[in-house]
Design an enzyme around this catalytic site. Structure first.
Site, PDB file in Angstrom:
ATOM      1  N   PRO A   1     -27.494  -9.069 -16.432  1.00 25.73           N
ATOM      2  CA  PRO A   1     -28.408  -8.886 -15.297  1.00 25.73           C
ATOM      3  C   PRO A   1     -27.789  -8.113 -14.137  1.00 25.73           C
ATOM      4  O   PRO A   1     -28.499  -7.375 -13.443  1.00 25.73           O
ATOM      5  CB  PRO A   1     -28.754 -10.322 -14.888  1.00 25.73           C
ATOM      6  CG  PRO A   1     -28.628 -11.104 -16.164  1.00 25.73           C
ATOM      7  CD  PRO A   1     -27.462 -10.489 -16.874  1.00 25.73           C
TER       8      PRO A   1
ATOM      9  N   GLY B   1     -19.653  -4.111 -10.443  1.00 22.13           N
ATOM     10  CA  GLY B   1     -19.394  -4.553  -9.078  1.00 22.13           C
ATOM     11  C   GLY B   1     -19.227  -3.387  -8.130  1.00 22.13           C
ATOM     12  O   GLY B   1     -19.676  -2.268  -8.382  1.00 22.13           O
TER      13      GLY B   1
ATOM     14  N   ASN C   1     -14.536   3.235   2.845  1.00 19.55           N
ATOM     15  CA  ASN C   1     -13.070   3.152   2.774  1.00 19.55           C
ATOM     16  C   ASN C   1     -12.372   4.089   3.757  1.00 19.55           C
ATOM     17  O   ASN C   1     -11.148   4.112   3.825  1.00 19.55           O
ATOM     18  CB  ASN C   1     -12.574   3.422   1.350  1.00 19.55           C
ATOM     19  CG  ASN C   1     -12.611   4.892   0.971  1.00 19.55           C
ATOM     20  OD1 ASN C   1     -13.327   5.692   1.575  1.00 19.55           O
ATOM     21  ND2 ASN C   1     -11.843   5.256  -0.033  1.00 19.55           N
TER      22      ASN C   1
ATOM     23  N   SER D   1      -0.443   4.139   0.768  1.00 21.08           N
ATOM     24  CA  SER D   1      -1.121   5.098   1.641  1.00 21.08           C
ATOM     25  C   SER D   1      -0.207   5.719   2.691  1.00 21.08           C
ATOM     26  O   SER D   1      -0.264   6.936   2.910  1.00 21.08           O
ATOM     27  CB  SER D   1      -2.332   4.433   2.304  1.00 21.08           C
ATOM     28  OG  SER D   1      -3.321   4.140   1.341  1.00 21.08           O
TER      29      SER D   1
ATOM     30  N   SER E   1       0.831  -1.205   0.000  1.00 17.71           N
ATOM     31  CA  SER E   1       0.000   0.000   0.000  1.00 17.71           C
ATOM     32  C   SER E   1       0.867   1.257   0.000  1.00 17.71           C
ATOM     33  O   SER E   1       1.819   1.391   0.776  1.00 17.71           O
ATOM     34  CB  SER E   1      -0.913   0.007   1.224  1.00 17.71           C
ATOM     35  OG  SER E   1      -1.592   1.247   1.329  1.00 17.71           O
TER      36      SER E   1
ATOM     37  N   MET F   1      -9.343   2.239 -13.426  1.00 14.60           N
ATOM     38  CA  MET F   1      -9.337   2.527 -12.003  1.00 14.60           C
ATOM     39  C   MET F   1      -8.211   1.801 -11.276  1.00 14.60           C
ATOM     40  O   MET F   1      -7.883   2.146 -10.138  1.00 14.60           O
ATOM     41  CB  MET F   1     -10.699   2.185 -11.387  1.00 14.60           C
ATOM     42  CG  MET F   1     -11.787   3.159 -11.812  1.00 14.60           C
ATOM     43  SD  MET F   1     -13.475   2.692 -11.297  1.00 14.60           S
ATOM     44  CE  MET F   1     -13.340   2.803  -9.516  1.00 14.60           C
TER      45      MET F   1
ATOM     46  N   LYS G   1     -14.127  -3.364   2.312  1.00 14.37           N
ATOM     47  CA  LYS G   1     -14.946  -2.149   2.217  1.00 14.37           C
ATOM     48  C   LYS G   1     -16.422  -2.419   2.504  1.00 14.37           C
ATOM     49  O   LYS G   1     -17.093  -1.605   3.142  1.00 14.37           O
ATOM     50  CB  LYS G   1     -14.781  -1.513   0.839  1.00 14.37           C
ATOM     51  CG  LYS G   1     -13.387  -0.942   0.590  1.00 14.37           C
ATOM     52  CD  LYS G   1     -13.292  -0.264  -0.767  1.00 14.37           C
ATOM     53  CE  LYS G   1     -11.895   0.252  -1.033  1.00 14.37           C
ATOM     54  NZ  LYS G   1     -11.787   0.959  -2.334  1.00 14.37           N
TER      55      LYS G   1
END
Length: 279
Positions: free
Chosen positions: A157, A131, A87, A16, A14, A218, A66
């Site tokens: 669907p 999703g 998040n 972050s 990560s 993304m 999440k």
């Protein structure tokens, strides 16, 4: 020392902690510690409770927690409730936790950067996938002025269900084949599937990708993602990955934890990109 963390599995790579350290330097926020917290689905709730019981000042949540975080918090923002995912965790005291979702904000901010626009009013978008990643950004995109969103998914669907669940938004659904008939030069195409993670191409026409205003993945990586490679091969002239989205969503989380202090992100993004490329 104000303690922050990111819960995930995996979480060892990560970015972050690095991103938030840059924000803290920029805004002269001292005594900030941001760590990584590896946990499991079975231990996630206990890990969050222990972190805040020991004085944690805020936390981020990444895959695969999440949705679980949305069920764990005691309060949610409207955008988190619409996304069905959280998040960002903000302690309110007395065991109360506010859950927010900054992913959509991050995407909107980075799209404005990529398109060199101050607003997304009038933009049309195709979102590939139906999703959690897609669900989390629908509301913020529409609030930012996106005029129409077409959801395309491998199983139709699932896209239809997401459109029905957000009937107040300007959404439509389409099969992969239906996308061939779009006037693609009016659209940005956003990949919200995990295809790039699996090095898989999507069943899209070259015309859709080559005529689109922007092809945006993304996901991000050190090298161009599979979707960006596919788009460039098809003739797309404008492509971007999701690293800017990551930095922008982190900036809003930082502001939520620090009395509204929103960092400047352009220089931070350049620094983070350089670190990713050198890793």
């Amino acid at each position: 020392m104000a303690r922050f963390t990111v819960f995930g599995n995996p979480v060892q790579h990560s970015l972050s902690p690095f991103i938030h350290s840059l924000f803290a330097q920029q805004l002269h926020v001292k005594d900030l510690e941001y760590t990584r917290s590896l946990t499991s689905p079975a231990q996630f709730a206990a890990a969050v409770a222990e972190f805040f019981r020991c004085g944690g000042a805020g936390a981020n949540v990444t895959v695969p927690f999440k949705t679980a975080a949305a069920q764990l918090v005691t309060h949610q923002t409207d955008r988190a409730a619409r996304a069905g995912a959280v998040n960002t965790l903000i302690p309110l005291g007395h065991g109360q936790i506010l859950g927010d979702n900054t992913d959509g904000y991050g995407l909107v901010a980075d799209l404005k950067r990529q398109l060199e626009l101050s607003s997304l009013i009038g933009i049309h978008a195709v979102i590939l996938g139906a999703g959690g990643a897609a669900r989390g950004v629908l509301g913020p995109l529409c609030e930012a002025g996106v005029e129409r969103i077409i959801l395309a998914n491998r199983t139709l669907p699932k896209a239809q269900e997401l459109v029905r669940a957000n009937s107040d938004l300007p959404l439509a659904y389409a099969s992969w084949q239906d996308l061939d008939g779009l006037s693609a030069h009016d659209y940005i195409v956003i990949n919200a599937t995990s295809a790039s993670l699996h090095k898989a191409s999507l069943p899209l026409s070259n015309a859709l990708l080559s005529k689109s205003r922007l092809c945006y993945d993304m996901m991000y990586a050190k090298t161009p993602t599979q979707f960006i490679q596919q788009a460039r091969t098809a003739g797309a002239t404008a492509c971007a990955d999701g690293l800017g989205m990551l930095v922008e969503q982190a900036a809003l989380a930082f502001a939520l934890w620090h009395t509204g202090q929103l960092p400047e992100t352009d220089e931070v993004l350049r620094t983070v990109r350089a670190k990713l490329l050198s890793s």
